[in-house]
Design an enzyme around this catalytic site. Structure first.
Site, short mmCIF file in Angstrom:
data_model
loop_
_atom_site.label_atom_id
_atom_site.label_comp_id
_atom_site.label_asym_id
_atom_site.label_seq_id
_atom_site.Cartn_x
_atom_site.Cartn_y
_atom_site.Cartn_z
N GLY A 84 -12.22 -2.63 8.84
CA GLY A 84 -11.82 -2.14 10.15
C GLY A 84 -10.45 -1.49 10.15
O GLY A 84 -9.98 -1.02 9.11
N ARG A 116 -3.62 -7.48 -2.41
CA ARG A 116 -4.70 -6.97 -3.26
C ARG A 116 -4.32 -6.87 -4.73
O ARG A 116 -5.12 -7.17 -5.61
CB ARG A 116 -5.09 -5.58 -2.80
CG ARG A 116 -6.06 -5.65 -1.67
CD ARG A 116 -6.63 -4.34 -1.34
NE ARG A 116 -7.46 -4.59 -0.17
CZ ARG A 116 -7.94 -3.68 0.61
NH1 ARG A 116 -7.71 -2.41 0.36
NH2 ARG A 116 -8.69 -4.00 1.64
N GLY A 172 -13.42 13.60 6.99
CA GLY A 172 -13.23 12.16 7.19
C GLY A 172 -12.45 11.92 8.48
O GLY A 172 -12.29 12.83 9.31
N ALA A 223 -9.23 11.48 9.03
CA ALA A 223 -7.99 12.26 9.20
C ALA A 223 -8.31 13.68 9.66
O ALA A 223 -7.70 14.19 10.60
CB ALA A 223 -7.19 12.27 7.90
N SER A 254 -14.15 7.50 4.73
CA SER A 254 -14.09 7.00 6.10
C SER A 254 -15.42 6.39 6.51
O SER A 254 -15.48 5.33 7.15
CB SER A 254 -13.73 8.13 7.07
OG SER A 254 -12.48 8.66 6.74
C1 LIG Z 1 -15.89 1.44 0.49
C2 LIG Z 1 -14.58 1.63 1.23
C3 LIG Z 1 -14.23 0.78 2.25
C4 LIG Z 1 -13.02 0.96 2.93
N1 LIG Z 1 -12.72 0.11 3.97
C5 LIG Z 1 -11.58 0.35 4.68
C6 LIG Z 1 -11.28 -0.42 5.85
O1 LIG Z 1 -12.05 -1.29 6.26
N2 LIG Z 1 -10.12 -0.15 6.51
C7 LIG Z 1 -9.25 0.83 6.12
O2 LIG Z 1 -8.21 1.04 6.76
N3 LIG Z 1 -9.52 1.58 5.03
C8 LIG Z 1 -10.66 1.37 4.32
N4 LIG Z 1 -10.94 2.16 3.23
C9 LIG Z 1 -10.04 3.28 2.93
C10 LIG Z 1 -10.28 4.37 3.97
O3 LIG Z 1 -11.66 4.44 4.25
C11 LIG Z 1 -9.81 5.73 3.49
O4 LIG Z 1 -8.52 5.66 2.98
C12 LIG Z 1 -9.83 6.71 4.65
O5 LIG Z 1 -11.11 6.73 5.23
C13 LIG Z 1 -9.45 8.09 4.18
O6 LIG Z 1 -9.75 9.00 5.22
P1 LIG Z 1 -9.53 10.53 4.94
O7 LIG Z 1 -9.98 11.24 6.16
O8 LIG Z 1 -8.15 10.76 4.46
O9 LIG Z 1 -10.47 10.87 3.68
P2 LIG Z 1 -12.05 10.78 3.57
O10 LIG Z 1 -12.64 9.95 4.62
O11 LIG Z 1 -12.39 10.45 2.15
O12 LIG Z 1 -12.51 12.28 3.84
C14 LIG Z 1 -12.16 13.31 2.95
C15 LIG Z 1 -13.08 14.48 3.20
O13 LIG Z 1 -12.61 15.64 2.49
C16 LIG Z 1 -13.71 16.25 1.85
N5 LIG Z 1 -13.18 17.09 0.76
C17 LIG Z 1 -12.61 16.70 -0.40
N6 LIG Z 1 -12.25 17.77 -1.13
C18 LIG Z 1 -12.61 18.86 -0.40
C19 LIG Z 1 -12.50 20.27 -0.61
N7 LIG Z 1 -11.95 20.78 -1.70
N8 LIG Z 1 -12.98 21.10 0.35
C20 LIG Z 1 -13.54 20.62 1.48
N9 LIG Z 1 -13.65 19.29 1.74
C21 LIG Z 1 -13.20 18.44 0.81
C22 LIG Z 1 -14.56 15.07 1.44
O14 LIG Z 1 -15.86 15.44 1.10
C23 LIG Z 1 -14.49 14.24 2.72
O15 LIG Z 1 -15.35 14.74 3.69
C24 LIG Z 1 -12.14 2.00 2.54
C25 LIG Z 1 -12.49 2.85 1.51
C26 LIG Z 1 -13.70 2.69 0.85
C27 LIG Z 1 -14.04 3.65 -0.27
#
Ligand SMILES: Cc1cc2nc3c(=O)[nH]c(=O)nc-3n(C[C@H](O)[C@H](O)[C@H](O)COP(=O)(O)OP(=O)(O)OC[C@H]3O[C@@H](n4cnc5c(N)ncnc54)[C@H](O)[C@@H]3O)c2cc1C
Length: 511
Positions: free
Chosen positions: A53, A274, A19, A21, A47
């Site tokens: 946004g 929220r 994602g 991060a 993500s």
């Molecule tokens: C529908 C929706 C709309 C949203 N809209 C917004 C918005 O407009 N603005 C905002 O700020 N936030 C928004 N959010 C929240 C935001 O998108 C998330 O909090 C943010 O994208 C998290 O990013 P991340 O990289 O931490 O995790 P993620 O983007 O969820 O990525 C995590 C990754 O880790 C992988 N993974 C998990 N476990 C394992 C494992 N054991 N081994 C290998 N890989 C693994 C997953 O498959 C994924 O690829 C939204 C969330 C959703 C669900």
């Protein structure tokens, strides 16, 4: 078991999760790294789904101080103020960096960034791309950058275990296409996202089952504030489908849409935080009402132009948002809790970092301000990379001792979802939480899903107050002192209704 310490991945930092991060950490890190994700970078992530946004104080009438004040107010007394002051001001710089990576944010005819309005923001400050497809635009651009960066080795697979030596990270084990691979490494970055997949109704992808959180807990890391789960007020309520629900972004209410019941009456302030709006909708549904979003007459906007993605989602379900009401209900959306980290992303386990939704820095407190999570994921992904680049690691990792392999029992997940849906919802109380704890405890050693749910339940039982997203029917008042929860897996597994979860008041600072 396969041991492959001579593999050419050995010694590289491992970044887990594709994602925002994880991709940001990989791109910002100057050391050669391995990026492990179950699908291609960006896919199967929250993500990619982000609509509204990224919040950043870029508008002429906005300031960092206002953005900080809004974040603290939404967090309901539980934000770590030093963390808020560290992360929020980076918004404008992060937007500029993402643009350099190729993200095209929406701009007006004069070339200024267009900023959207979302609930509990005192200014328009949500920067977006392709209208309401910000997440897809961001991950597409970053995935392309990763493809062009040879120092990042992308591996398709899932992390299964963090290998420790004397309590410090010395390697990892992953399932790579059915093959079990063990690799020595001094540094692991968890960027594995949230926990929505543990609940029956969620806007998250079903893979978001908190596996990174469980692996960190099993490695001994302190977990912070696991009881704080944000419900988004407006998931699309069509059919009786459980599991992943489509989101109707808060930006739609920000642009002027109303919440109505079946009699056409408004019943809440659409732009309240929220947690407040979600509880109001839940209460209305519990009284037998139906709840709709009315976006038929957004002032000065054509729905399909401003929200093309949501327009498609609605039409796919037989709803034309320009002429029809959109049925909505709350659904699990975001986890404020996670692996406790400092502002470099360091966990309490040496060699283990966490960033994005899996981490809990203290930015969001008891309730995340809309669109602050993409900002945090980008800022902290970069912070982790800088910290790892500045670290000195030993060339050899010595003897490897492994934790016992915990096979995941796939039968457990539906049972966990039933329990979280019944007992860990928008409104909580002692009998339901106790019931969930008793049912989850026997499963927690064998199942990562049950362990994460158990940690949420134990912390929710101990928090005998209502604050932000944590609402207790039996303790409706807020405690006079705001305290964050910090717990380890052994605190949780040893927890038998006594106060074994530790609390720290926010002013004491984090780990
Ligand atoms: C529908 C929706 C709309 C949203 N809209 C917004 C918005 O407009 N603005 C905002 O700020 N936030 C928004 N959010 C929240 C935001 O998108 C998330 O909090 C943010 O994208 C998290 O990013 P991340 O990289 O931490 O995790 P993620 O983007 O969820 O990525 C995590 C990754 O880790 C992988 N993974 C998990 N476990 C394992 C494992 N054991 N081994 C290998 N890989 C693994 C997953 O498959 C994924 O690829 C939204 C969330 C959703 C669900």
């Amino acid at each position: 078991m396969a041991r492959n310490f001579g593999d050419d991945f050995a010694g590289r930092p491992l970044i887990v999760g594709g994602g925002l991060a994880g991709m940001m950490a990989a791109l910002s890190m100057q050391r050669p790294s391995v990026l492990l994700c179950p699908a291609r970078p960006g896919e199967a992530s929250s993500s990619m789904l982000a609509q509204g946004g990224i919040s950043a104080c870029v508008a002429a009438d906005d300031t960092c101080e206002l953005h900080i004040a809004d974040t603290l107010a939404a967090g309901d007394g539980l934000c770590d103020e030093s963390v808020v002051a560290r992360i929020i001001p980076e918004g404008p710089e992060i937007i500029a960096l993402l643009e350099r990576y190729g993200v095209v944010f929406d701009r007006d005819a004069a070339g200024q960034l267009i900023v959207g309005q979302e609930a509990a923001h005192s200014r328009r400050r949500v920067v977006h791309a392709c209208g309401d497809s910000t997440g897809a635009a961001v991950v597409k651009a970053l995935a392309e950058q990763i493809r062009q960066t040879p120092r990042i080795r992308v591996m398709q697979g899932e992390l299964r275990k963090i290998i420790l030596h004397e309590g410090e990270v010395c390697g990892w084990e992953a399932d790579i296409g059915g093959r079990r691979l063990s690799v020595g490494s001094p540094a692991i970055v968890l960027a594995t996202g949230g926990i929505g997949g543990l609940f029956p109704y969620t806007t998250n992808v079903s893979q978001a089952t908190g596996s990174g959180l469980a692996l960190a807990a099993r490695a001994g890391a302190v977990i912070a504030d696991p009881e704080f789960v944000q419900f988004h007020p407006t998931a699309l309520a069509v059919g009786n489908a459980q599991g992943r629900m489509s989101l109707i972004s808060e930006a739609v209410r920000g642009e002027g849409a109303f919440l109505l019941n079946e009699r056409g009456e408004r019943f809440t302030d659409e732009l309240a935080p929220r947690d407040v709006v979600a509880r109001a909708i839940q209460a209305h549904l519990s009284q037998g009402h139906q709840v709709f979003l009315d976006a038929r007459t957004l002032p000065g906007l054509r729905f399909a132009e401003r929200f093309p993605g949501i327009d498609v989602i609605c039409r796919r379900n037989g709803i034309n948002p320009s002429t029809m009401l959109i049925p909505v209900r709350p659904a699990v959306h975001y986890h404020m809790g996670g692996v406790a980290t400092d502002t470099c992303g360091r966990s309490t386990v040496k060699g283990l970092w966490a960033c994005g939704e899996v981490a809990s820095t203290g930015l969001h407190g008891a309730n995340r301000l809309a669109s602050n999570s993409l900002l945090e994921a980008a800022v902290m992904g970069r912070a982790v990379a800088r910290d790892i680049d500045a670290s000195i690691f030993p060339a050899m990792f010595g003897h490897v001792s492994e934790n016992r392999l915990i096979p995941e029992n796939s039968d457990v997940l539906p049972a966990v979802r039933d329990l979280t849906g019944e007992c860990l919802g928008i409104l909580r109380d002692e009998p339901a939480l106790r019931k969930a704890e008793e049912a989850l405890r026997p499963m927690a050693e064998q199942s990562d899903a049950a362990l994460v749910a158990l940690m949420m339940v134990c912390a929710a039982r101990e928090r005998k107050e209502s604050r932000g997203a944590h609402a207790r029917m039996d303790y409706p008042q807020q405690a006079t002192t705001a305290r964050r929860t910090f717990m380890t897996m052994s605190d949780c597994l040893g927890h038998v209704g006594k106060n074994t979860v530790s609390f720290h008041s926010v002013s004491e600072g984090v780990v």
